[in-house]
Design a protein around this motif. Structure first.
Motif, PDB file in Angstrom:
ATOM      1  N   GLU A   1       5.944 -18.506  -0.816  1.00  0.00           N
ATOM      2  CA  GLU A   1       6.755 -17.969  -1.605  1.00  0.00           C
ATOM      3  C   GLU A   1       6.108 -17.806  -3.020  1.00  0.00           C
ATOM      4  OE1 GLU A   1      11.428 -18.266  -3.300  1.00  0.00           O
ATOM      5  OE2 GLU A   1      10.544 -19.650  -1.948  1.00  0.00           O
ATOM      6  N   ILE A   2       5.065 -18.798  -3.362  1.00  0.00           N
ATOM      7  CA  ILE A   2       4.398 -18.495  -4.363  1.00  0.00           C
ATOM      8  C   ILE A   2       3.466 -17.477  -4.720  1.00  0.00           C
ATOM      9  CG2 ILE A   2       3.129 -19.661  -6.346  1.00  0.00           C
ATOM     10  CD1 ILE A   2       4.382 -22.449  -5.188  1.00  0.00           C
ATOM     11  N   PHE A   3       2.693 -17.384  -3.741  1.00  0.00           N
ATOM     12  CA  PHE A   3       1.671 -16.155  -3.466  1.00  0.00           C
ATOM     13  C   PHE A   3       2.535 -14.828  -3.589  1.00  0.00           C
ATOM     14  CE2 PHE A   3      -1.039 -13.283  -0.959  1.00  0.00           C
ATOM     15  CZ  PHE A   3      -1.883 -13.110  -2.000  1.00  0.00           C
ATOM     16  N   ALA A   4       3.423 -14.833  -2.819  1.00  0.00           N
ATOM     17  CA  ALA A   4       4.554 -13.556  -2.793  1.00  0.00           C
ATOM     18  C   ALA A   4       4.977 -13.251  -4.118  1.00  0.00           C
ATOM     19  CB  ALA A   4       5.662 -13.652  -1.896  1.00  0.00           C
ATOM     20  N   LYS A   5       5.346 -14.171  -4.853  1.00  0.00           N
ATOM     21  CA  LYS A   5       6.018 -13.829  -6.045  1.00  0.00           C
ATOM     22  C   LYS A   5       4.967 -13.256  -7.106  1.00  0.00           C
ATOM     23  CE  LYS A   5      10.226 -16.664  -5.985  1.00  0.00           C
ATOM     24  NZ  LYS A   5      11.132 -17.461  -6.178  1.00  0.00           N
ATOM     25  N   VAL A   6       3.656 -14.013  -6.966  1.00  0.00           N
ATOM     26  CA  VAL A   6       2.409 -13.351  -7.904  1.00  0.00           C
ATOM     27  C   VAL A   6       2.255 -12.243  -7.433  1.00  0.00           C
ATOM     28  CG1 VAL A   6       0.037 -13.820  -8.167  1.00  0.00           C
ATOM     29  CG2 VAL A   6       1.637 -15.728  -8.070  1.00  0.00           C
ATOM     30  N   VAL A   7       2.089 -11.681  -6.373  1.00  0.00           N
ATOM     31  CA  VAL A   7       1.795 -10.314  -5.718  1.00  0.00           C
ATOM     32  C   VAL A   7       2.858  -9.507  -6.267  1.00  0.00           C
ATOM     33  CG1 VAL A   7       1.508  -8.846  -3.960  1.00  0.00           C
ATOM     34  CG2 VAL A   7       0.061 -10.935  -3.935  1.00  0.00           C
ATOM     35  N   VAL A   8       4.302  -9.753  -6.153  1.00  0.00           N
ATOM     36  CA  VAL A   8       5.380  -8.857  -6.480  1.00  0.00           C
ATOM     37  C   VAL A   8       5.309  -8.700  -8.040  1.00  0.00           C
ATOM     38  CG1 VAL A   8       7.792  -8.769  -6.574  1.00  0.00           C
ATOM     39  CG2 VAL A   8       6.820  -9.257  -4.466  1.00  0.00           C
TER      40      VAL A   8
ATOM     41  N   ILE B   1       2.691  -8.834  -9.880  1.00  0.00           N
ATOM     42  CA  ILE B   1       1.337  -7.797 -10.269  1.00  0.00           C
ATOM     43  C   ILE B   1       2.137  -6.285  -9.967  1.00  0.00           C
ATOM     44  CG2 ILE B   1      -0.419  -7.104  -9.567  1.00  0.00           C
ATOM     45  CD1 ILE B   1      -1.341 -10.017  -9.201  1.00  0.00           C
ATOM     46  N   LEU B   2       2.797  -6.126  -8.720  1.00  0.00           N
ATOM     47  CA  LEU B   2       3.246  -5.097  -8.278  1.00  0.00           C
ATOM     48  C   LEU B   2       4.276  -4.175  -9.303  1.00  0.00           C
ATOM     49  CD1 LEU B   2       3.495  -5.203  -4.531  1.00  0.00           C
ATOM     50  CD2 LEU B   2       1.971  -3.829  -5.542  1.00  0.00           C
ATOM     51  N   THR B   3       4.986  -5.115  -9.870  1.00  0.00           N
ATOM     52  CA  THR B   3       6.151  -4.549 -10.597  1.00  0.00           C
ATOM     53  C   THR B   3       5.792  -4.746 -12.207  1.00  0.00           C
ATOM     54  OG1 THR B   3       7.295  -6.592 -10.764  1.00  0.00           O
ATOM     55  CG2 THR B   3       7.986  -5.253  -9.083  1.00  0.00           C
ATOM     56  N   GLY B   4       4.703  -4.787 -12.560  1.00  0.00           N
ATOM     57  CA  GLY B   4       4.107  -5.164 -13.916  1.00  0.00           C
ATOM     58  C   GLY B   4       4.748  -6.270 -14.802  1.00  0.00           C
ATOM     59  N   GLY B   5       5.158  -7.085 -13.755  1.00  0.00           N
ATOM     60  CA  GLY B   5       5.450  -8.537 -14.361  1.00  0.00           C
ATOM     61  C   GLY B   5       4.211  -9.394 -15.086  1.00  0.00           C
ATOM     62  N   ASP B   6       4.533 -10.517 -15.623  1.00  0.00           N
ATOM     63  CA  ASP B   6       3.296 -11.335 -15.884  1.00  0.00           C
ATOM     64  C   ASP B   6       3.166 -12.555 -15.132  1.00  0.00           C
ATOM     65  OD1 ASP B   6       1.781 -13.078 -17.596  1.00  0.00           O
ATOM     66  OD2 ASP B   6       2.898 -12.886 -19.199  1.00  0.00           O
ATOM     67  N   ALA B   7       2.086 -12.204 -14.053  1.00  0.00           N
ATOM     68  CA  ALA B   7       2.016 -13.228 -12.864  1.00  0.00           C
ATOM     69  C   ALA B   7       1.369 -14.575 -13.657  1.00  0.00           C
ATOM     70  CB  ALA B   7       1.025 -12.597 -12.138  1.00  0.00           C
TER      71      ALA B   7
ATOM     72  N   ALA C   1      -4.792 -18.564 -10.880  1.00  0.00           N
ATOM     73  CA  ALA C   1      -4.667 -18.029 -12.056  1.00  0.00           C
ATOM     74  C   ALA C   1      -6.303 -17.762 -12.751  1.00  0.00           C
ATOM     75  CB  ALA C   1      -4.399 -19.345 -13.178  1.00  0.00           C
ATOM     76  N   ALA C   2      -7.101 -18.492 -12.428  1.00  0.00           N
ATOM     77  CA  ALA C   2      -8.503 -18.075 -12.630  1.00  0.00           C
ATOM     78  C   ALA C   2      -9.138 -16.606 -12.035  1.00  0.00           C
ATOM     79  CB  ALA C   2      -9.517 -19.277 -12.211  1.00  0.00           C
ATOM     80  N   ARG C   3      -8.486 -16.336 -10.989  1.00  0.00           N
ATOM     81  CA  ARG C   3      -8.825 -15.129 -10.154  1.00  0.00           C
ATOM     82  C   ARG C   3      -7.855 -13.912 -10.447  1.00  0.00           C
ATOM     83  NH1 ARG C   3     -10.206 -17.790  -4.686  1.00  0.00           N
ATOM     84  NH2 ARG C   3     -12.152 -18.727  -5.212  1.00  0.00           N
ATOM     85  N   LEU C   4      -6.970 -14.078 -11.470  1.00  0.00           N
ATOM     86  CA  LEU C   4      -5.684 -13.189 -11.668  1.00  0.00           C
ATOM     87  C   LEU C   4      -6.357 -11.962 -11.848  1.00  0.00           C
ATOM     88  CD1 LEU C   4      -2.747 -13.485 -11.103  1.00  0.00           C
ATOM     89  CD2 LEU C   4      -2.710 -14.000 -13.434  1.00  0.00           C
ATOM     90  N   THR C   5      -7.270 -11.403 -12.766  1.00  0.00           N
ATOM     91  CA  THR C   5      -7.548 -10.257 -13.218  1.00  0.00           C
ATOM     92  C   THR C   5      -8.286  -9.365 -11.982  1.00  0.00           C
ATOM     93  OG1 THR C   5      -8.124 -11.070 -15.314  1.00  0.00           O
ATOM     94  CG2 THR C   5      -9.537  -9.159 -14.653  1.00  0.00           C
ATOM     95  N   THR C   6      -8.866 -10.235 -11.248  1.00  0.00           N
ATOM     96  CA  THR C   6      -9.558  -9.374  -9.909  1.00  0.00           C
ATOM     97  C   THR C   6      -8.424  -9.252  -8.990  1.00  0.00           C
ATOM     98  OG1 THR C   6     -11.549 -10.904 -10.326  1.00  0.00           O
ATOM     99  CG2 THR C   6     -11.094  -9.612  -8.037  1.00  0.00           C
ATOM    100  N   LEU C   7      -7.425 -10.204  -8.869  1.00  0.00           N
ATOM    101  CA  LEU C   7      -6.358 -10.011  -8.028  1.00  0.00           C
ATOM    102  C   LEU C   7      -5.491  -8.809  -8.447  1.00  0.00           C
ATOM    103  CD1 LEU C   7      -4.510 -10.967  -5.548  1.00  0.00           C
ATOM    104  CD2 LEU C   7      -3.425 -12.406  -6.953  1.00  0.00           C
TER     105      LEU C   7
END
Length: 177
Positions: free
Chosen positions: A96-103, A105-111, A164-170
């Protein structure tokens, strides 16, 4: 976790009624989600239907009528079979945590902010579990249950740090996919 097998395991020590099984489950698995009474009684009915348990009798002892259940020989064999199975490592991880990070990003939120908030929640739960397991007089079942949860939370924390360290690339990958 298989509720039916856990209840069969609790019945292995002798006949019990649903209320007692729920109490013993919650004592034996202190860091697990407590069972709802409805889940206990529904599971007991299915165990009886499937021939793995049977009604041992009813008694009221001056209060409401309670039905006692006991494991059948078939139930004991099923329990032994289940207990001897190796639990397969999950081929897919639904996180669920990974899914929320991706969502996010998709919705312009602050992952990144989400990961920080989730990390704080994990750290708080780890402090609670550490207090539980180090409390004076804590039984080994509680310590081992807390250790299991702590190790899983620690793995989540390590994953959050890596993510978090790879968030820009993700973010770039998710937005271009």
């Amino acid at each position: 976790m298989s509720t039916r097998h856990i209840l069969l395991g609790l019945l292995a020590s002798g006949p019990s009624h649903g209320y007692d099984l729920k109490r013993r489950h919650d004592e034996r698995f202190p860091e697990a989600r407590p069972l709802a009474y409805g889940q206990v009684y529904t599971t007991l009915q299915r165990l009886v239907r499937d021939g793995l348990a049977e009604v041992d009798g009813t008694a009221s002892d001056g209060g409401p009528e309670r039905t006692a259940y006991r494991a059948t020989d078939e139930g004991a064999r099923e329990l032994a079979r289940w207990a001897g199975e190796i639990a397969p490592p999950a081929p897919f991880v639904t996180n669920e945590i990974f899914a929320k990070v991706v969502v996010s990003i998709l919705t312009g939120g602050d992952a990144g902010a989400y990961l920080l908030a989730q990390r704080a929640a994990h750290m708080g739960r780890m402090r609670e579990l550490t207090a539980v397991k180090t409390a004076p007089g804590t039984d080994l079942t509680t310590v081992l249950s807390a250790d299991y949860a702590l190790n899983h939370l620690d793995a989540d924390l390590r994953w959050m740090t890596t993510t978090a360290a790879r968030l820009t690339t993700l973010t770039a990958e998710v937005r271009t996919a």
